[in-house]
Design an enzyme around this catalytic site. Structure first.
Site, mmCIF file in Angstrom:
data_model
loop_
_atom_site.group_PDB
_atom_site.id
_atom_site.type_symbol
_atom_site.label_atom_id
_atom_site.label_comp_id
_atom_site.label_asym_id
_atom_site.label_seq_id
_atom_site.Cartn_x
_atom_site.Cartn_y
_atom_site.Cartn_z
ATOM 1 C CG ASP A 4 3.891 -0.918 -4.426
ATOM 2 O OD1 ASP A 4 4.720 -1.778 -4.148
ATOM 3 O OD2 ASP A 4 3.359 -0.820 -5.539
ATOM 4 C CG ASP A 106 3.956 0.697 -9.792
ATOM 5 O OD1 ASP A 106 5.181 0.837 -9.886
ATOM 6 O OD2 ASP A 106 3.408 -0.410 -9.595
ATOM 7 C CD GLU A 107 7.672 0.091 -6.141
ATOM 8 O OE1 GLU A 107 8.606 0.351 -5.369
ATOM 9 O OE2 GLU A 107 7.611 -0.944 -6.818
#
Length: 402
Positions: A4, A106-107
């Site tokens: 993350d 973003d993960e």
DNA sequence: TCTGGGGTCCTAGGACCC
DNA sequence: TCTGGGGTCCTAGGACCC
């Protein structure tokens, strides 16, 4: 493993600004990435640690954030560069496994089943954390566990730039002590209901009778009980999936109560949605129109078509009918949206006995030609006369093309 | 100058069928 | 003689995620 990016939009904007000669690192000052208040989209998308210390929360209004944090600096988002950094991260992670699920920009979830020992896993997590920082210039949290849910919970513990484990024997100490609101998939509607039942921590939830939760919350109740107990058998979905629906919506710069104007906007939205639909080589069977009024009340109407289509004209005709059917004269509209659902691959289309093939072919040729021009010269190079007045409301984001 | 935009999944109720 | 039970499909709305 769950990876993350810490304050993704803000960190990525920060390093992009530094690259372009900025004297300040916005990660070091009270700052947020936010929408445009003059366009009535002024919410916080990401915050720096300093802003967080003031009590600024993601998704609250910039107005509220400024009240908490005088002197707060606000910067616009730039999805084009976010996509680039996201891809860089993905490329680095590919060195550890090719089974990577891109959960969002973003993960990522990584299937690390091939590392058998917990210690090895933890070391790989630490290595990823260090390498991302050194090679890419931003920090990530890494969660290490034996399923996706626990890995995700772990990566959320303390931030930034940390590696956390959440193995079975750690659930009691590390997860059950947390407030129930911290559990993945428990949002602001469910948490108050749990509080009313005297369920305050994830541990309280884990120890609640599953049947009681099932009776009160249905499937969702079973899921929250399983999550609280660390149970999750879902797979890392590393193969890119076709979308199940495609939508485009816009908050208007000011409320509109003129249906002709709303139709123009609907037209521009539909143009974009159908363009993306055709780029996916898919057809849609359901058309949905959404309206939000000035009081933030949402309504939507949808219609199932007898034949799946990707034709701008056909879908726009249905969308306009839905709009006319649901719009009450005089209502002040804040947001308009169009989406298509029930998508199928174009190859699998069944040609209806009743479809007018000659007409369809003409429309298809027209759409194809327009698509090719947009592809070559940019999305806004060409548009239908019917939505010229509204094109400005709709932006086409380049990162959607890939 | 107060509240985005992109999604996925689930549920309840009505229509309709046998 | 005042009304079953099972099923599917469709629509509107809600909850949640980032």
């Amino acid at each position: 493993m769950h990876v993350d990016v810490n304050n993704a939009f803000l960190s990525w904007t920060a390093i992009d600004m530094l690259k372009n000669g900025s004297k300040i690192d916005i990660r070091e000052i009270p700052a947020v990435i936010g929408g445009d208040e003059s366009k009535r989209s002024g919410i916080v998308l990401a915050k720096s640690m300093k802003a967080k210390e003031c009590g600024v929360k993601t998704a609250e209004t910039i107005y509220q954030a400024r009240m908490k944090c005088p002197g707060l600096r606000v910067f616009p988002s730039n999805f084009k560069i976010y996509r680039q950094y996201s891809n860089q991260l993905y490329q680095l992670l590919l060195e550890y496994t090719d089974k990577i699920e891109r959960f969002s920009i973003d993960e990522c979830f990584l299937d690390m089943t091939h590392y058998l020992m917990n210690d090895t896993l933890l070391n790989k997590g630490k290595e990823i954390n260090r390498r991302v920082k050194e090679e890419l210039g931003f920090t990530v949290n890494v969660g290490v566990a034996h399923n996706k849910l626990l890995a995700k919970m772990a990566s959320d513990f303390t931030k930034p730039d940390r590696v956390h484990t959440l193995f079975e024997n750690e659930i009691q100490n590390k997860m059950w002590t947390l407030p129930v609101s911290e559990l993945f998939m428990l949002g602001k509607r469910t948490v108050p209901k749990l509080h009313n039942m005297q369920i305050k921590t994830i541990g309280d939830l884990a120890k609640t009778n599953k049947r009681i939760l099932q009776d009160k919350f249905g499937k969702h109740g079973v899921m929250m009980w399983e999550y609280a107990n660390g149970i999750d058998n879902s797979e890392v979905k590393y193969e890119k999936e076709k979308p199940k629906g495609i939508g485009n919506s816009v908050t208007l710069p000011e409320d509109i109560s003129n249906i002709d104007k709303l139709e123009e906007i609907l037209s521009a939205l539909t143009e974009q949605v159908t363009y993306r639909l055709r780029k996916q080589n898919m057809l849609a069977r359901v058309v949905n129109v959404q309206l939000r009024n000035k009081d933030f009340v949402d309504t939507s109407h949808q219609r199932k078509l007898s034949n799946a289509t990707a034709s701008t004209k056909e879908i726009l005709e249905v969308a306009k009918e839905l709009l006319e059917q649901m719009y009450r004269k005089g209502t002040r509209i804040r947001l308009v949206g169009v989406r298509v659902d029930d998508l199928t691959d174009k190859e699998e289309m069944q040609i209806s006995l009743f479809s007018n093939e000659e007409k369809n072919e003409k429309q298809e040729k027209l759409d194809k030609t327009i698509d090719a021009l947009k592809e070559k010269y940019g999305y806004h190079f060409i548009t239908r006369a019917g939505n010229m007045g509204a094109e400005g409301y709709i932006q086409f984001r380049k990162e959607d093309e890939k």
